[in-house]
Design a protein around this motif. Structure first.
Motif, PDB file in Angstrom:
ATOM      1  N   THR A  44       0.828  -1.205   0.000  1.00 62.29           N
ATOM      2  CA  THR A  44       0.000   0.000   0.000  1.00 62.29           C
ATOM      3  C   THR A  44       0.861   1.254   0.000  1.00 62.29           C
ATOM      4  N   TRP A  45       1.957   1.255   0.779  1.00 59.83           N
ATOM      5  CA  TRP A  45       2.866   2.417   0.773  1.00 59.83           C
ATOM      6  C   TRP A  45       3.365   2.684  -0.628  1.00 59.83           C
ATOM      7  N   TRP A  70       0.720   4.276  -2.860  1.00 62.88           N
ATOM      8  CA  TRP A  70       0.388   5.666  -2.558  1.00 62.88           C
ATOM      9  C   TRP A  70       1.548   6.612  -2.813  1.00 62.88           C
ATOM     10  N   ARG A 116       1.582   7.121  -6.553  1.00 67.71           N
ATOM     11  CA  ARG A 116       0.437   7.946  -6.975  1.00 67.71           C
ATOM     12  C   ARG A 116       0.617   9.407  -6.564  1.00 67.71           C
ATOM     13  N   ALA A 117       1.136   9.656  -5.388  1.00 71.13           N
ATOM     14  CA  ALA A 117       1.260  11.028  -4.882  1.00 71.13           C
ATOM     15  C   ALA A 117       2.270  11.831  -5.688  1.00 71.13           C
ATOM     16  N   GLN A 121      -1.357  17.265  -0.783  1.00 72.27           N
ATOM     17  CA  GLN A 121      -1.610  15.831  -0.974  1.00 72.27           C
ATOM     18  C   GLN A 121      -0.355  15.014  -0.732  1.00 72.27           C
ATOM     19  N   VAL A 172      -0.191  12.184   2.147  1.00 72.23           N
ATOM     20  CA  VAL A 172       0.135  10.787   1.836  1.00 72.23           C
ATOM     21  C   VAL A 172       1.341  10.326   2.643  1.00 72.23           C
TER      22      VAL A 172
END
Length: 157
Positions: free
Chosen positions: A25-26, A29, A32-33, A42, A46
């Motif tokens: 998951t890290w 994200w 994506r960030a 954002q 994150v």
């Protein structure tokens, strides 16, 4: 005794699911960030929440895996630990050291760099260096965790 063994084994699997799930998951994200390449709230959100997830998922998962692993060996009918226990434990400890001394500092540096560059509109080169470092060590850590899982499944019981 069988119920205790089953509970310990279940705790071990749940711990690995928490640990591997949070690491995957890290990576999602963080990738994506930073796709947008501009600093902003954002990024900070994150990155700070990834650090928080360490407290909620990664640390408890690692603790469950470590403790249940020791208990499984202690309560097993193997007698003395087999030759795979020490190297597998060393690999697990290595993942913790990578997390503590490479990943967490990189995350904290990324948070600092994003916060400092929020008004500039551009992320500094150091941020991208830290991100690449985080991705490299994160990928290495994830491969180690997957290797440990495979090793656990294939180890003689």
């Amino acid at each position: 005794m069988q119920l205790l063994t089953d509970l310990i084994r279940t705790a071990h699997f749940v711990g690995m699911a928490l640990l591997c799930g949070s690491v995957a998951t890290w990576a999602f994200w963080i990738s994506r960030a930073v796709d947008h390449r501009r600093p902003g709230p954002q990024f900070t959100f994150v990155l700070e929440n990834i650090l928080r997830s360490d407290n909620y998922f990664t640390s408890p998962g690692a603790a469950m895996v470590g403790l249940s692993g020791v208990l499984m060996v202690a309560f097993s009918k193997l007698g003395t630990p087999q030759e795979w226990v020490v190297p597998k434990s060393a690999a697990f400890i290595a993942t913790g050291l990578i997390w503590r001394f490479a990943l967490i500092p990189a995350q904290r540096n990324m948070i600092r760099l994003v916060t400092e560059s929020a008004g500039n509109g551009e992320l500094p080169a150091e941020f991208h260096h830290m991100r690449r470092r985080w991705l490299f060590f994160g990928f290495l850590n994830y491969l180690l965790l997957l290797g440990i899982i495979g090793w656990s499944v294939l180890a003689p019981h």
